[in-house]
Design a protein around this motif. Sequence first.
Motif, PDB file in Angstrom:
ATOM      1  N   LEU A   1       0.835  -1.210   0.000  1.00 35.58           N
ATOM      2  CA  LEU A   1       0.000   0.000   0.000  1.00 35.58           C
ATOM      3  C   LEU A   1       0.868   1.256   0.000  1.00 35.58           C
ATOM      4  O   LEU A   1       0.546   2.231  -0.687  1.00 35.58           O
ATOM      5  N   VAL A   2       1.946   1.230   0.762  1.00 33.35           N
ATOM      6  CA  VAL A   2       2.866   2.378   0.772  1.00 33.35           C
ATOM      7  C   VAL A   2       3.423   2.595  -0.632  1.00 33.35           C
ATOM      8  O   VAL A   2       3.468   3.726  -1.128  1.00 33.35           O
ATOM      9  N   GLY A   3       3.840   1.522  -1.296  1.00 38.45           N
ATOM     10  CA  GLY A   3       4.373   1.634  -2.652  1.00 38.45           C
ATOM     11  C   GLY A   3       3.355   2.187  -3.633  1.00 38.45           C
ATOM     12  O   GLY A   3       3.670   3.067  -4.447  1.00 38.45           O
ATOM     13  N   LEU A   4       2.123   1.684  -3.565  1.00 39.31           N
ATOM     14  CA  LEU A   4       1.069   2.169  -4.462  1.00 39.31           C
ATOM     15  C   LEU A   4       0.759   3.640  -4.209  1.00 39.31           C
ATOM     16  O   LEU A   4       0.572   4.425  -5.155  1.00 39.31           O
ATOM     17  N   GLU A   5       0.715   4.022  -2.944  1.00 35.23           N
ATOM     18  CA  GLU A   5       0.431   5.418  -2.605  1.00 35.23           C
ATOM     19  C   GLU A   5       1.563   6.332  -3.057  1.00 35.23           C
ATOM     20  O   GLU A   5       1.329   7.413  -3.600  1.00 35.23           O
ATOM     21  N   GLU A   6       2.785   5.893  -2.864  1.00 33.33           N
ATOM     22  CA  GLU A   6       3.937   6.701  -3.289  1.00 33.33           C
ATOM     23  C   GLU A   6       3.982   6.836  -4.805  1.00 33.33           C
ATOM     24  O   GLU A   6       4.378   7.894  -5.321  1.00 33.33           O
ATOM     25  N   ASN A   7       3.585   5.804  -5.541  1.00 29.74           N
ATOM     26  CA  ASN A   7       3.516   5.907  -7.006  1.00 29.74           C
ATOM     27  C   ASN A   7       2.525   6.989  -7.414  1.00 29.74           C
ATOM     28  O   ASN A   7       2.796   7.780  -8.323  1.00 29.74           O
TER      29      ASN A   7
ATOM     30  N   PRO B   1      -8.653  -8.998   1.616  1.00 26.35           N
ATOM     31  CA  PRO B   1      -8.543  -8.522   2.985  1.00 26.35           C
ATOM     32  C   PRO B   1      -7.683  -7.268   3.134  1.00 26.35           C
ATOM     33  O   PRO B   1      -7.516  -6.768   4.237  1.00 26.35           O
ATOM     34  N   THR B   2      -7.164  -6.744   2.011  1.00 22.64           N
ATOM     35  CA  THR B   2      -6.288  -5.567   2.080  1.00 22.64           C
ATOM     36  C   THR B   2      -6.991  -4.377   2.707  1.00 22.64           C
ATOM     37  O   THR B   2      -6.352  -3.540   3.341  1.00 22.64           O
TER      38      THR B   2
END
Length: 190
Positions: free
Chosen positions: A29-35, A160-161
């Motif tokens: 989730l951190v990676g997706l948000e940072e993208n 479940p994310t």
Amino acid sequence: MELLLVGLLVIGVIFLFFIIWFFSTWNRLVGLEENAIQAWSNIDVLLKQRYDMLPNLERAVSKYASHEKELFMEFAKARQMAAGALQNNDVKGVSAAESMMANMMPRITAVAEAYPELKADSSFLNVQNELVSIENQVADRREMYNAASTNFNKAIQMIPTTFVASIKGCQRRDLFEVQGVAREAPVLFA
């Protein structure tokens, strides 16, 4: 005793699996948000460049069409609104301002077409060429931002994310959409 030890081992393995899943989901989730944040930053840079160039366009046009004050006032208002929204990372505000400016560009083009001297003015042509280039880049970056934001939005809604996303405090990201007139690159005059 052996049964208790096996039970504790199974519970430990399940707990370890849960911890690993939780942290890998958090990190994803951190990676997706940072993208998505990086993609918005790329748009931010281009829009700032374009907003800084718009007064040059206004000056070039106003030299030939000084009686179009109302149009320039509206244009300045839209630019100011867009710059303020951009400064606050307000994607919806930027979208609204971009929509307003998209609706005004055909009017500015019409003014330019009414003045042959303006169409031949080198400063006007230079600014217009640069705006076309930036507009094309913004369109590409908008597509990348919307894709990154959509991936993030989908991830935070999937089970479940979604449980990890709610613990992390993830919020849905707005898409960068321009409403109204279809966005087209400004027409160059030959």
